[in-house]
Write a protein that holds these residues in place. Structure first.
Motif, PDB file in Angstrom:
ATOM      1  N   ASN A 151     -25.993 -25.881  20.293  1.00 56.81           N
ATOM      2  CA  ASN A 151     -26.694 -25.389  21.500  1.00 56.81           C
ATOM      3  C   ASN A 151     -25.702 -24.614  22.473  1.00 56.81           C
ATOM      4  O   ASN A 151     -24.558 -24.996  22.515  1.00 56.81           O
ATOM      5  CB  ASN A 151     -27.225 -26.546  22.277  1.00 56.81           C
ATOM      6  N   ILE A 152     -25.968 -23.276  22.629  1.00 53.58           N
ATOM      7  CA  ILE A 152     -25.147 -22.455  23.239  1.00 53.58           C
ATOM      8  C   ILE A 152     -25.467 -22.217  24.719  1.00 53.58           C
ATOM      9  O   ILE A 152     -26.472 -21.864  25.062  1.00 53.58           O
ATOM     10  CB  ILE A 152     -24.991 -21.188  22.640  1.00 53.58           C
ATOM     11  N   LEU A 153     -24.704 -22.361  25.523  1.00 51.92           N
ATOM     12  CA  LEU A 153     -25.033 -22.317  27.131  1.00 51.92           C
ATOM     13  C   LEU A 153     -24.425 -20.691  27.411  1.00 51.92           C
ATOM     14  O   LEU A 153     -23.168 -20.547  27.361  1.00 51.92           O
ATOM     15  CB  LEU A 153     -24.219 -23.295  28.074  1.00 51.92           C
ATOM     16  N   ILE A 154     -25.393 -19.827  27.911  1.00 51.48           N
ATOM     17  CA  ILE A 154     -24.926 -18.503  28.389  1.00 51.48           C
ATOM     18  C   ILE A 154     -24.817 -18.514  29.919  1.00 51.48           C
ATOM     19  O   ILE A 154     -25.640 -18.729  30.590  1.00 51.48           O
ATOM     20  CB  ILE A 154     -25.723 -17.645  27.736  1.00 51.48           C
ATOM     21  N   GLN A 191     -21.995 -31.215  32.444  1.00 54.65           N
ATOM     22  CA  GLN A 191     -21.726 -32.492  32.812  1.00 54.65           C
ATOM     23  C   GLN A 191     -22.988 -33.558  31.957  1.00 54.65           C
ATOM     24  O   GLN A 191     -22.865 -34.466  31.609  1.00 54.65           O
ATOM     25  CB  GLN A 191     -21.644 -32.915  34.107  1.00 54.65           C
ATOM     26  N   ALA A 192     -23.999 -32.643  31.933  1.00 55.55           N
ATOM     27  CA  ALA A 192     -25.273 -33.411  31.288  1.00 55.55           C
ATOM     28  C   ALA A 192     -25.282 -33.590  29.905  1.00 55.55           C
ATOM     29  O   ALA A 192     -25.740 -34.431  29.087  1.00 55.55           O
ATOM     30  CB  ALA A 192     -26.602 -32.673  31.563  1.00 55.55           C
ATOM     31  N   GLY A 193     -24.239 -32.717  29.236  1.00 58.47           N
ATOM     32  CA  GLY A 193     -24.038 -33.114  27.870  1.00 58.47           C
ATOM     33  C   GLY A 193     -24.735 -32.089  26.841  1.00 58.47           C
ATOM     34  O   GLY A 193     -25.793 -31.372  27.256  1.00 58.47           O
ATOM     35  N   ALA A 194     -24.781 -32.328  25.591  1.00 60.45           N
ATOM     36  CA  ALA A 194     -25.553 -31.429  24.744  1.00 60.45           C
ATOM     37  C   ALA A 194     -25.344 -30.078  24.459  1.00 60.45           C
ATOM     38  O   ALA A 194     -26.261 -29.390  24.086  1.00 60.45           O
ATOM     39  CB  ALA A 194     -27.035 -31.958  24.765  1.00 60.45           C
TER      40      ALA A 194
END
Length: 227
Positions: free
Chosen positions: A2-5, A41-44
């Motif tokens: 899972n990638i956060l942009i 901070q929520a993770g994943a």
């Protein structure tokens, strides 16, 4: 994966998200640095693509805050291409730096390269997960190195750098060779990054035992003192 942009330009974030999903990644998007830190901070989240120029704080500030608690890989996006910005990004713990405009496929390729570097395939010649020398024990599966029995608290790059030197004690490696092996896409313009990490690594080794372990060879590079 899972990638956060994190980018405040919807056209860029949407295009990049589409390209990464086509490559098999899952994606999420944020427009603000503070929002990104809360999400992290929520993770994943397994990887962060981080724009340097955000409305509420710089990407450098986001990375600095993130590195206090996490070693999650970070790839910077920026409209600036100055060498000093590249150095700052890498020294803050960024894994790569891509200037705008960019090809989404190139970004996907760089992400895969970073992941391969951080999670390499086991070498066929390895017979155990741990390698022992007179002073060091290396757990390559757990990405840990112990010095005289004490487990070192290493950052990702410090681990990769020390593991590289431990492959052949006594061998002199130039700064460029180290950049290419540890940072992969580094060049001569970023050699100061190597010096910075050597300095912090020496400090951590000396907290265990005051020995001259990493040797400087003026004009040549660095080596690990042979047993």
């Amino acid at each position: 994966m899972n990638i956060l942009i994190v980018d405040d330009e919807p056209a860029i974030a949407d295009t990049l998200s589409y390209a990464l999903r086509a490559e098999g990644f899952a994606t999420e998007c944020c427009t603000l640095g503070g929002e990104a830190l809360l999400r992290l901070q929520a993770g994943a989240i397994d990887f962060v693509v981080l724009d340097v120029g955000l409305p509420d704080m710089t990407g450098f500030d986001v990375c600095r805050a993130l590195r206090r608690t996490s070693d999650i890989p970070v790839l910077f996006l920026t409209a600036r291409s100055d060498e000093v910005d590249r150095i700052v990004g890498l020294e803050l713990g960024g894994d790569d730096y891509v200037p705008k405009p960019f090809s989404p496929r190139e970004v996907a390729s760089r992400i895969r390269a970073i992941l391969r570097r951080l999670h390499p395939e086991p070498r066929l010649r390895a017979t155990t997960t741990a390698q022992d020398t007179a002073r060091f024990t290396i757990d390559r599966d757990g990405l840990r190195i112990a010095f005289h029995g004490a487990c070192l608290n290493l950052t990702r790059y410090e681990y990769l750098l020390l593991a590289l030197l431990l492959e052949r004690p006594g061998r002199i490696l130039s700064r460029q060779q180290i950049m290419e092996s540890v940072w992969q896409d580094g060049g001569e313009s970023l050699e100061r990054t190597v010096d910075t990490h050597i300095k912090t690594l020496r400090g951590k080794l000396r907290t265990v035992r005051d020995e001259e372990i990493i040797l400087t060879h003026r004009g040549l590079g660095y080596s690990l003192a042979a047993d």
